[in-house]
Design a protein around this motif. Structure first.
Motif, PDB file in Angstrom:
ATOM      1  N   LYS A  52      13.798 -36.053  12.916  1.00 59.69           N
ATOM      2  CA  LYS A  52      13.683 -34.769  12.230  1.00 59.69           C
ATOM      3  C   LYS A  52      14.998 -34.399  11.538  1.00 59.69           C
ATOM      4  O   LYS A  52      16.087 -34.611  12.082  1.00 59.69           O
ATOM      5  CB  LYS A  52      13.292 -33.671  13.229  1.00 59.69           C
ATOM      6  CG  LYS A  52      11.944 -33.903  13.895  1.00 59.69           C
ATOM      7  CD  LYS A  52      11.437 -32.660  14.597  1.00 59.69           C
ATOM      8  CE  LYS A  52      12.286 -32.267  15.781  1.00 59.69           C
ATOM      9  NZ  LYS A  52      11.708 -31.117  16.519  1.00 59.69           N
ATOM     10  N   THR A 277      13.080 -28.083   6.630  1.00 57.82           N
ATOM     11  CA  THR A 277      12.931 -29.147   7.617  1.00 57.82           C
ATOM     12  C   THR A 277      12.016 -30.257   7.086  1.00 57.82           C
ATOM     13  O   THR A 277      11.163 -30.022   6.236  1.00 57.82           O
ATOM     14  CB  THR A 277      12.333 -28.616   8.937  1.00 57.82           C
ATOM     15  OG1 THR A 277      10.991 -28.155   8.693  1.00 57.82           O
ATOM     16  CG2 THR A 277      13.167 -27.476   9.506  1.00 57.82           C
ATOM     17  N   GLU A 279      10.180 -34.207   8.597  1.00 59.81           N
ATOM     18  CA  GLU A 279      10.053 -35.288   9.571  1.00 59.81           C
ATOM     19  C   GLU A 279       9.934 -36.606   8.814  1.00 59.81           C
ATOM     20  O   GLU A 279       9.136 -36.724   7.883  1.00 59.81           O
ATOM     21  CB  GLU A 279       8.840 -35.067  10.474  1.00 59.81           C
ATOM     22  CG  GLU A 279       8.974 -33.830  11.358  1.00 59.81           C
ATOM     23  CD  GLU A 279       7.790 -33.633  12.291  1.00 59.81           C
ATOM     24  OE1 GLU A 279       7.038 -34.611  12.506  1.00 59.81           O
ATOM     25  OE2 GLU A 279       7.626 -32.505  12.794  1.00 59.81           O
TER      26      GLU A 279
END
Length: 286
Positions: A52, A277, A279
């Motif tokens: 992440k 963010t 992933e």
């Protein structure tokens, strides 16, 4: 009589069967008999490692705002973290080395670049990693000659995500008010990363909206993949009712060994910018 009828029936059936088949000229070697299509084998899933990434504006207005921001970062628990506009041991931060405090709280390795001295400490950018850091580099980005705008920097680390598999993680914030400075700075970014052979993840605030058709995003799109462009990037400021995009997570990988599986703004922040963010997945070498 019955034997003759039975023989005639068998010959007729054989004739029908032969007439239904394709005829191939034995002298035409370019024509091959048809064969049944084989079902392709389903390959096993390629081994991969997920991690992440988080990009955060750390320009919190008071010392009291630092703890909630730290808790938000801990809640997301990134493997790679970029802190832009972060105080280190300044008076307004109550002389707390904020990058180091975050690194300690998340058990991450740290690289901090001070853009300039401020009060009792410094102000700049930091990159943090839960993976071992094997290289560190930083540089101040250019401004127009005679321009005294706030200094900006690029900070970059190389981390070992898996044995013998590394990638670069870099972060920046470009000049928000002077387009000529931004254009110089994006060239600095590209020059700093163009010769790197391992995958690169570049994050931060490029201070340009896609709708403006500016040079910064145009240059970057020529070298980096923006997972959200054209599909609607997550808005991240102002946080109460976001109307603009001020942070991006991009990557460059000629070997296609990394990919983004999730991309969104994190809903908690102590300032007007929501953290961004993503992933990622890294294909592991066999």
């Amino acid at each position: 009589m019955k034997k003759i009828s039975w023989l005639i029936m068998m010959i007729s059936l054989l004739f029908v069967q032969q007439s239904c088949r394709k005829s191939y000229d034995p002298g035409n070697w370019d024509v091959l008999p048809e064969r049944e299509t084989e079902e392709p084998e389903v390959p096993e899933d390629t081994p991969s490692k997920s991690f992440k990434v988080m990009s955060v504006n750390m320009r919190v207005s008071t010392a009291a705002d630092f703890e909630p921001m730290l808790e938000a970062i801990k809640e997301y628990d990134p493997d790679l973290l970029f802190l832009r506009q972060v105080d280190s041991a300044t008076t307004r931060a109550e002389k707390v080395n904020r990058p180091q405090a975050i690194a300690d709280a998340l058990k991450m390795e740290l690289f901090f670049k001070k853009n300039f001295d401020y009060q009792t400490g410094g102000f700049g950018n930091a990159v943090l990693s839960k993976f071992p850091i094997v290289e560190k580099s930083a540089q101040l980005l250019r401004r127009e000659e005679g321009n005294n705008a706030e200094l900006r920097s690029l900070v970059m680390i190389k981390v070992e995500v898996a044995p013998n598999q590394g990638l670069y993680f870099a972060g920046t914030e470009l000049d928000p008010s002077n387009v000529n400075n931004r254009n110089l700075q994006v060239v600095d970014l590209l020059n700093a990363t163009e010769r790197l052979s391992d995958p690169i993840i570049l994050v931060g605030n490029f201070n340009e909206q896609e709708k403006d058709n500016g040079q910064v995003l145009t240059y970057l799109k020529g070298s980096y993949t923006f997972a959200c462009l054209g599909n609607g990037c997550p808005l991240n400021s102002p946080k109460a009712n976001p109307t603009g995009i001020y942070d991006y997570i991009t990557f460059q990988d000629g070997a296609s060994s990394i990919s983004i599986s999730k991309y969104e703004a994190f809903p908690k922040s102590s300032n007007t910018f929501l953290p961004m963010t993503a992933e990622f997945k890294l294909k592991l070498k066999e």
